[in-house]
Design a protein around this motif. Structure first.
Motif, mmCIF file in Angstrom:
data_model
loop_
_atom_site.group_PDB
_atom_site.id
_atom_site.type_symbol
_atom_site.label_atom_id
_atom_site.label_comp_id
_atom_site.label_asym_id
_atom_site.label_seq_id
_atom_site.Cartn_x
_atom_site.Cartn_y
_atom_site.Cartn_z
ATOM 1 N N ILE A 96 0.856 -1.186 0.000
ATOM 2 C CA ILE A 96 0.000 0.000 0.000
ATOM 3 C C ILE A 96 0.895 1.240 0.000
ATOM 4 N N LYS A 98 -0.444 4.364 1.039
ATOM 5 C CA LYS A 98 -0.956 5.260 2.085
ATOM 6 C C LYS A 98 -1.463 4.395 3.227
ATOM 7 N N PRO A 99 -1.339 4.900 4.469
ATOM 8 C CA PRO A 99 -1.887 4.116 5.581
ATOM 9 C C PRO A 99 -3.366 3.833 5.360
ATOM 10 N N GLN A 100 -3.786 2.618 5.623
ATOM 11 C CA GLN A 100 -5.203 2.258 5.515
ATOM 12 C C GLN A 100 -5.518 1.159 6.520
ATOM 13 N N ARG A 101 -6.795 0.912 6.727
ATOM 14 C CA ARG A 101 -7.184 -0.163 7.642
ATOM 15 C C ARG A 101 -6.586 -1.485 7.162
ATOM 16 N N LYS A 106 -7.103 0.193 12.388
ATOM 17 C CA LYS A 106 -6.560 1.409 11.803
ATOM 18 C C LYS A 106 -5.038 1.220 11.720
ATOM 19 N N TRP A 107 -4.420 1.786 10.685
ATOM 20 C CA TRP A 107 -2.958 1.701 10.565
ATOM 21 C C TRP A 107 -2.314 2.511 11.688
ATOM 22 N N ASP A 127 5.600 4.089 1.779
ATOM 23 C CA ASP A 127 5.411 5.536 1.853
ATOM 24 C C ASP A 127 6.701 6.247 1.433
#
Ligand SMILES: [Zn+2]
Length: 258
Positions: A96, A98-101, A106-107, A127
């Motif tokens: 991924i 971007k931080p996401q669930r 939650k990340w 990132d």
């Protein structure tokens, strides 16, 4: 990664200060952790896992670097599980940007990658911080560490760790550090096993150990990964032995898992 509130941690520190001694919680009645067949499975590899070139700032290039590395981890660990006579399946790997669930949560802050044990999936956050600086061994360490959690899961050690009785936060935190330090040692064992096939110098290795030393609980709110020197120590132990036999954090003394 589970987190505890700072308030709980402060209470813990105060209690320990009053007692004036460090604590030790031996792991009892958990042979899956203390005497796992994996420890007796001998050295990993040897395997040839040459690193593809990687370009800074290019997510696709970083993925192209990591995908063959995951294949190599699959090959090396599949052979090891066969030696240990334990069943093996590959983990799923998801990148991924971007931080996401992930894994129903939650990340977390400052999290680069996670391993989700129910789905056997590694989720790796590509990132800017890591994509802009992909040239050192940190990428390899992160993926090999998360793969270490997969190894713990397949070997029954994750479930055994989850099921350990804990009489309070400090004992729980020490168990979590044993679990995390073991994953880092397994990462070291993999890197050591494939080292001859990498075009790397002793300085590259020393840089990684130094990075581990800077990544300890000293800079975090929660004492769940270990002091920097201990993270570096378990990485190095695995690297030198190139074998899971060096990674039995469950019988290590309290200072080694502090
Ligand atoms: Zn971990």
């Amino acid at each position: 990664m589970r987190k505890l509130s700072l308030a709980i941690l402060l209470t813990l520190v105060t209690t320990l200060a009053l007692q004036g001694r460090s604590w030790a919680y031996p792991i009892k009645n958990a042979p899956i952790l203390t005497r796992n067949a994996l420890y007796a499975s001998g050295p990993l590899g040897p395997a040839s896992c040459p690193e593809p070139p990687v370009e800074a700032g290019d997510v696709a290039s970083v993925k192209n670097y990591l995908v063959p590395l995951v294949k190599c981890l699959d090959t090396v660990w599949a052979a090891q599980f066969k030696k240990a006579r334990l069943p093996f399946v590959k983990p799923a790997v998801k990148f991924i940007t971007k931080p996401q669930r992930a894994c129903g949560r939650k990340w977390g802050e400052n999290i680069q990658a996670i391993y989700c044990n129910p789905t056997r999936q590694i989720v790796f956050l590509l990132d800017k911080s890591i994509v802009n600086d992909p040239g050192d061994l940190f990428l390899m360490d992160v993926i090999a560490h998360e793969y270490g959690h997969h190894v713990q899961n397949l070997a029954g050690m994750w479930k055994a760790y989850d099921g350990l009785p804990g009489r309070g936060k400090n004992e729980y935190l020490e168990q979590t550090r044993r679990h995390e330090l073991q994953a880092e040692c397994l990462a070291g064992a993999f890197i050591g096993a494939v080292w001859p096939s990498l075009d790397r110098t002793a300085e590259d290795w020393n840089d990684l150990v130094a990075a581990d030393r800077r990544s300890g609980d000293e800079i975090a709110d929660v004492r769940d990964h270990g002091k920097g020197r201990n993270i570096a120590n378990w990485l190095s132990r695995g690297y030198k032995a190139t074998a899971p036999s060096a990674c039995n954090t469950w019988i290590a003394g309290a200072a080694m898992v502090a």
